[in-house]
Design an enzyme around this catalytic site. Sequence first.
Site, PDB file in Angstrom:
ATOM      1  N   TYR A 176       0.811  -1.216   0.000  1.00 18.94           N
ATOM      2  CA  TYR A 176       0.000   0.000   0.000  1.00 18.94           C
ATOM      3  C   TYR A 176       0.850   1.273   0.000  1.00 18.94           C
ATOM      4  O   TYR A 176       0.323   2.361  -0.237  1.00 18.94           O
ATOM      5  CB  TYR A 176      -0.926   0.053   1.229  1.00 18.94           C
ATOM      6  CG  TYR A 176      -1.935  -1.051   1.341  1.00 18.94           C
ATOM      7  CD1 TYR A 176      -2.257  -1.879   0.269  1.00 18.94           C
ATOM      8  CD2 TYR A 176      -2.593  -1.276   2.553  1.00 18.94           C
ATOM      9  CE1 TYR A 176      -3.191  -2.900   0.403  1.00 18.94           C
ATOM     10  CE2 TYR A 176      -3.524  -2.282   2.696  1.00 18.94           C
ATOM     11  CZ  TYR A 176      -3.817  -3.098   1.616  1.00 18.94           C
ATOM     12  OH  TYR A 176      -4.741  -4.099   1.769  1.00 18.94           O
ATOM     13  N   HIS A 220       0.390 -11.533   2.778  1.00 17.09           N
ATOM     14  CA  HIS A 220      -0.670 -10.856   2.031  1.00 17.09           C
ATOM     15  C   HIS A 220      -1.413 -11.796   1.081  1.00 17.09           C
ATOM     16  O   HIS A 220      -2.608 -11.645   0.846  1.00 17.09           O
ATOM     17  CB  HIS A 220      -0.061  -9.695   1.239  1.00 17.09           C
ATOM     18  CG  HIS A 220      -1.039  -8.613   0.911  1.00 17.09           C
ATOM     19  ND1 HIS A 220      -0.676  -7.300   0.746  1.00 17.09           N
ATOM     20  CD2 HIS A 220      -2.376  -8.634   0.721  1.00 17.09           C
ATOM     21  CE1 HIS A 220      -1.738  -6.564   0.474  1.00 17.09           C
ATOM     22  NE2 HIS A 220      -2.784  -7.358   0.442  1.00 17.09           N
TER      23      HIS A 220
END
Length: 287
Positions: free
Chosen positions: A63, A121
Amino acid sequence: MVPGALTIQSAIRLTSGYFIPHLGFGVGYGYGGAFVDPRSATKPCVLEAFKVGYRLIDTAQVYANEAEVGQAFRESGLKREEVFLSTKIYSASHGYESTLSAVDASLNRMGLDYVDLFLIHDASSGKKRRLDTYRALLDARNLGKIKSVGVSNYGVKHLEEIKEAGFDMPVVNQIELHPFCQQKDIVSYCQEHSIAIEAYCPILRGDMDHPVINELAKQYNRDRAQILLRWSLQRGFTPLPRSSKPERIRSNAQIFDFELSEDDMEKLNALDRGKAGSISWNPVDVP
């Protein structure tokens, strides 16, 4: 009906012994939906979330806003033990040594001595690399750099790999979850193995115009996002709504003073389309 003592400060006990809040705040800006620059949006949004009462902030290395999350925490005036900060390692960085380095990099960017939860993730790197990554996270946990280790976008096959390898099971699996994509096999497995479930895309990235959702919003005099988030809470999930708008950050937290009836929960449960209902990348079936 008003639920018992459940509030934005309520938390779930993880198998690691630590507590994770019932509601979190996601900061994956720029990933899905309208692009919002994470460098400018993250800090003010996280500060607003803290002001409203959120205490779980979910970020990720990919991110590109871990630093801003750390800055917001320091400016909030909150004590370290009052917040639950979570990040993730993307498949491109998987591997034992690379994961150890990635953990240190995240801590440096966030300005922290430890993170409360570190997730893999996704499982896209293949069996060997994802198991090496998981082992590295456990070792980082044992060094005190991580309080709890979990995964994201893991299907039953990937969770079984961890079990078969003899590792401690993850304390959390963060997956796409909303009435249209309920991932029932994964949810069932996690519940059977005491793995807490975090729900991303819980408010459908804002695309909530559906007759059932509209009907319930009108019936309960709530907005559609509040109906969806309440559904997630009552299913036992930890939803992670995200927004760059202060008014939405506030309203998304106002879900603890009402309760959906069993019949209305069933109306939402009946909307499940399986994997076809996914609105995100949802790579739970990668080999």
